[in-house]
Design a protein around this motif. Sequence first.
Motif: not given
Length: 499
Positions: A443-464
């Motif tokens: 849940l901490v990815s919601v406020i921008g903490v670059t945990d596992l989930m947040r980093r996964g979101d960045f990769v998803r945005s790059l690879t679609f």
Amino acid sequence: MNRKRLNIIYLSLITMMVLFLALGGVFQLGTAGSHTVNAESAAVPSSGQKKKLVMGTSPDYPPYESVDAKNNGEIIGLDIDIAKYITSKLGYELEISSMDFNGLVTALQSGRVDFVMSGMSATDERRQSVDFSNTYYAARNTIVSKKSAVLETEESLSGKRVGTQLGSTQDLYAETIQGAVLKKLNKIPDLINELNSNRIDAAIVEDAVAIEMTAANPNLTMSFLPAESAENGYAIAFPKKSTIVNDFNGVLAEMSESGQLDAIVQKWFASEKDESSDKLLNIDFSILKGYIPYILKGVYVTLLFTLVSALFGLVWGSILSLFKISGIKLLEWFATAYTSVFRGTPLLLQLILIYYATPQILNYDISALMAAGLAFGLNSAAYLSETIRGGIMSVDKGQREASIALGIPYRKMMVRIIFPQALRNILPALVNECIALLKESSLVSVIGVTDLMRRGDFVRSLTFRSFEVLLFIAAIYYVLVLILTSFARMLERRLRRSD
């Protein structure tokens, strides 16, 4: 009884002081350098002097902003280049703060960031909350649909399921389409998933994003909508009455006249590449190549956050449990009310409230990681207080009576006799709470903490591509939980042998 009560209060206060000092020390690195310059007081610095401006962005919107996950993890993109050029010209040092798109305006209003660049359109609704610069790019709304069921016009969307990114200009435009059934999602990659899963018939995004989407997904096609469907261009957002808007507008005008703005746009729009794959509808873990080291760096943040939150929750929960059995009505009422509030409201709400309300109310720029640790620790303590209270009450009364008969002080009795036995009795419940904290840390990815989930979101945005990324992250979480569970079993066996 009075002496017992005084001992409980004394023990609780000492423990609280140690706890908060330790918590501040652990998160000192996270808070260092996170001070935000208020845009209202940020005058243009004099020669030889540099001040910092903090820019808020949601780096999941290539080519405007994304994370260079294959290299150093730096946030890059069209908006970033423009921001760097402007702040350099004005003599500012630029700091980039990553957060969800939905929280950008709130971050401006709370003074957490000085300006926002994130492919944000200057709509009339947003102008009521923030000030905007002149526009630096005008995008076209575009329909993305499957090649097997092409949708090309606004009229063709009537009666269809249409996906948009929540809060975007395309989201506002889609609300004007007669007969369209809208589905609003937080992230662009989620729209791809919904399209490929046939949960929506089309998605409305801007032209640059549509090009990226269709290049990475050969089963999709795009259709441009009329230019008049995009009423507002992209602009830089500032807090109301900001004194630096005119300075930014001056540099934007200079960039437009010199051709520097067009050069930056061409740089990012010309970098589109075809990453299509014949395995689109199958699992293809080759897309993770180059991204795995970046994702794995999130393990440290996740474990640090979980450890500190668990310790905070355990200590504060122990104090609350002492309050509940103290016999002092005021402390009992406080502990009961605290437990009721934190168990009766959503954890996500508590997290967002602490992160955004602290700068506004206390004028303290709390870091995202520290806000997350506090929110999860405070929430966990509410549940653990009841668990620990039950553990204390489960200890045989004869232990207390024997301690009193031997003249053992109350504090020493609780610390050395009662608490160790109580913790042993509730160890399985404590392990379950730690596992819950580890999993809920996403849940901490919601406020921008670059945990596992947040980093996964960045990769998803790059690879679609989402399935492979999310499956890999799920495997990491599962391994972490297995390690934690194994450690708890070893501890439990050792405690049994010591009986």
